[in-house]
Write a protein that holds these residues in place. Structure first.
Motif, PDB file in Angstrom:
ATOM      1  N   ASP A  15      32.380   5.053  -6.659  1.00 27.66           N
ATOM      2  CA  ASP A  15      31.099   4.713  -6.042  1.00 27.66           C
ATOM      3  C   ASP A  15      30.725   3.248  -6.257  1.00 27.66           C
ATOM      4  N   THR A  16      31.227   2.652  -7.323  1.00 28.42           N
ATOM      5  CA  THR A  16      30.887   1.260  -7.622  1.00 28.42           C
ATOM      6  C   THR A  16      32.148   0.459  -7.890  1.00 28.42           C
ATOM      7  N   LEU A  17      32.026  -0.837  -7.792  1.00 31.52           N
ATOM      8  CA  LEU A  17      33.141  -1.727  -8.096  1.00 31.52           C
ATOM      9  C   LEU A  17      33.566  -1.578  -9.557  1.00 31.52           C
ATOM     10  N   GLU A  18      32.612  -1.397 -10.445  1.00 32.39           N
ATOM     11  CA  GLU A  18      32.922  -1.217 -11.868  1.00 32.39           C
ATOM     12  C   GLU A  18      33.734   0.060 -12.103  1.00 32.39           C
ATOM     13  N   GLN A  19      33.360   1.145 -11.452  1.00 30.10           N
ATOM     14  CA  GLN A  19      34.115   2.397 -11.581  1.00 30.10           C
ATOM     15  C   GLN A  19      35.535   2.229 -11.050  1.00 30.10           C
ATOM     16  N   TYR A  20      35.659   1.524  -9.933  1.00 32.61           N
ATOM     17  CA  TYR A  20      36.987   1.297  -9.357  1.00 32.61           C
ATOM     18  C   TYR A  20      37.841   0.466 -10.310  1.00 32.61           C
ATOM     19  N   ARG A  21      37.261  -0.586 -10.874  1.00 31.71           N
ATOM     20  CA  ARG A  21      37.977  -1.427 -11.833  1.00 31.71           C
ATOM     21  C   ARG A  21      38.422  -0.599 -13.031  1.00 31.71           C
ATOM     22  N   ASP A  22      37.554   0.236 -13.535  1.00 30.47           N
ATOM     23  CA  ASP A  22      37.903   1.085 -14.680  1.00 30.47           C
ATOM     24  C   ASP A  22      39.056   2.030 -14.336  1.00 30.47           C
ATOM     25  N   GLN A  23      39.049   2.573 -13.143  1.00 32.69           N
ATOM     26  CA  GLN A  23      40.137   3.460 -12.726  1.00 32.69           C
ATOM     27  C   GLN A  23      41.448   2.685 -12.641  1.00 32.69           C
ATOM     28  N   LEU A  24      41.401   1.490 -12.089  1.00 35.51           N
ATOM     29  CA  LEU A  24      42.610   0.666 -12.007  1.00 35.51           C
ATOM     30  C   LEU A  24      43.199   0.392 -13.382  1.00 35.51           C
ATOM     31  N   LEU A  25      42.332   0.188 -14.352  1.00 35.37           N
ATOM     32  CA  LEU A  25      42.788  -0.173 -15.695  1.00 35.37           C
ATOM     33  C   LEU A  25      43.193   1.025 -16.539  1.00 35.37           C
ATOM     34  N   THR A  26      42.675   2.202 -16.236  1.00 38.68           N
ATOM     35  CA  THR A  26      42.893   3.329 -17.148  1.00 38.68           C
ATOM     36  C   THR A  26      43.620   4.534 -16.552  1.00 38.68           C
ATOM     37  N   ARG A  27      43.532   4.732 -15.260  1.00 35.71           N
ATOM     38  CA  ARG A  27      44.138   5.936 -14.667  1.00 35.71           C
ATOM     39  C   ARG A  27      45.545   5.658 -14.180  1.00 35.71           C
ATOM     40  N   ASP A  28      46.364   6.679 -14.270  1.00 34.44           N
ATOM     41  CA  ASP A  28      47.707   6.585 -13.714  1.00 34.44           C
ATOM     42  C   ASP A  28      47.635   6.817 -12.209  1.00 34.44           C
ATOM     43  N   VAL A  29      48.534   6.154 -11.512  1.00 34.30           N
ATOM     44  CA  VAL A  29      48.626   6.310 -10.064  1.00 34.30           C
ATOM     45  C   VAL A  29      49.244   7.668  -9.746  1.00 34.30           C
ATOM     46  N   ARG A  30      48.654   8.355  -8.821  1.00 29.56           N
ATOM     47  CA  ARG A  30      49.229   9.630  -8.371  1.00 29.56           C
ATOM     48  C   ARG A  30      50.437   9.306  -7.489  1.00 29.56           C
ATOM     49  N   PRO A  31      51.624   9.777  -7.847  1.00 31.07           N
ATOM     50  CA  PRO A  31      52.808   9.473  -7.035  1.00 31.07           C
ATOM     51  C   PRO A  31      52.610   9.902  -5.586  1.00 31.07           C
ATOM     52  N   PRO A  32      52.979   9.029  -4.644  1.00 30.43           N
ATOM     53  CA  PRO A  32      52.765   9.340  -3.234  1.00 30.43           C
ATOM     54  C   PRO A  32      53.358  10.675  -2.778  1.00 30.43           C
ATOM     55  N   ARG A  33      54.499  11.064  -3.316  1.00 27.69           N
ATOM     56  CA  ARG A  33      55.131  12.313  -2.878  1.00 27.69           C
ATOM     57  C   ARG A  33      54.362  13.553  -3.346  1.00 27.69           C
ATOM     58  N   THR A  34      53.444  13.403  -4.309  1.00 33.70           N
ATOM     59  CA  THR A  34      52.604  14.541  -4.688  1.00 33.70           C
ATOM     60  C   THR A  34      51.474  14.731  -3.683  1.00 33.70           C
ATOM     61  N   VAL A  35      51.200  13.708  -2.893  1.00 31.81           N
ATOM     62  CA  VAL A  35      50.213  13.796  -1.820  1.00 31.81           C
ATOM     63  C   VAL A  35      50.887  14.278  -0.539  1.00 31.81           C
ATOM     64  N   ASN A  36      52.096  13.741  -0.278  1.00 33.97           N
ATOM     65  CA  ASN A  36      52.827  14.071   0.945  1.00 33.97           C
ATOM     66  C   ASN A  36      54.317  14.092   0.610  1.00 33.97           C
ATOM     67  N   ASP A  37      54.877  15.287   0.501  1.00 35.00           N
ATOM     68  CA  ASP A  37      56.279  15.401   0.072  1.00 35.00           C
ATOM     69  C   ASP A  37      57.289  14.968   1.131  1.00 35.00           C
ATOM     70  N   SER A  38      56.818  14.577   2.309  1.00 31.99           N
ATOM     71  CA  SER A  38      57.746  14.078   3.328  1.00 31.99           C
ATOM     72  C   SER A  38      58.002  12.567   3.189  1.00 31.99           C
ATOM     73  N   ILE A  39      57.310  11.926   2.275  1.00 33.13           N
ATOM     74  CA  ILE A  39      57.538  10.497   2.032  1.00 33.13           C
ATOM     75  C   ILE A  39      58.919  10.351   1.395  1.00 33.13           C
ATOM     76  N   PRO A  40      59.752   9.481   1.949  1.00 29.60           N
ATOM     77  CA  PRO A  40      61.079   9.284   1.360  1.00 29.60           C
ATOM     78  C   PRO A  40      60.984   8.780  -0.092  1.00 29.60           C
ATOM     79  N   GLU A  41      61.873   9.285  -0.924  1.00 25.64           N
ATOM     80  CA  GLU A  41      61.869   8.909  -2.337  1.00 25.64           C
ATOM     81  C   GLU A  41      61.997   7.406  -2.528  1.00 25.64           C
ATOM     82  N   ARG A  42      62.797   6.750  -1.688  1.00 23.69           N
ATOM     83  CA  ARG A  42      62.980   5.293  -1.809  1.00 23.69           C
ATOM     84  C   ARG A  42      61.671   4.559  -1.586  1.00 23.69           C
TER      85      ARG A  42
END
Length: 84
Positions: A15-42
């Motif tokens: 909701d805020t720039l501060e929350q987004y910054r905190d997520q960038l610094l602390t949260r792990d990125v969700r691998p794209p294939r867990t969102v869409n398994d048709s994405i090529p592994e490469r």
């Protein structure tokens, strides 16, 4: 941008720039294939390499990234290096 193109979703939602910054610094990125398994592994490996927190593991130039992206869409492409 690549993550959004592959998944159709933003990397993080906040909701805020501060929350987004905190997520960038602390949260792990969700691998794209867990969102869409048709994405090529490469392509997933390339995307995750761009987003890794370890600067030394990221692409050093846009040319290197472009080379791997071109190779990923080519039928004779070697696999992109994965980030641990």
């Amino acid at each position: 941008v690549l993550y959004r193109l592959l998944t159709g979703r933003p990397l993080f939602v906040a909701d805020t720039l501060e929350q987004y910054r905190d997520q960038l610094l602390t949260r792990d990125v969700r691998p794209p294939r867990t969102v869409n398994d048709s994405i090529p592994e490469r392509l997933e490996a390339i995307c995750l390499r761009c987003l890794t927190r370890e600067i030394s593991s990221r692409y050093t130039t846009a040319h290197d990234l472009a080379r791997d992206l071109k190779a990923a869409v080519s039928s004779n492409a070697p696999p992109a290096r994965s980030v641990g």
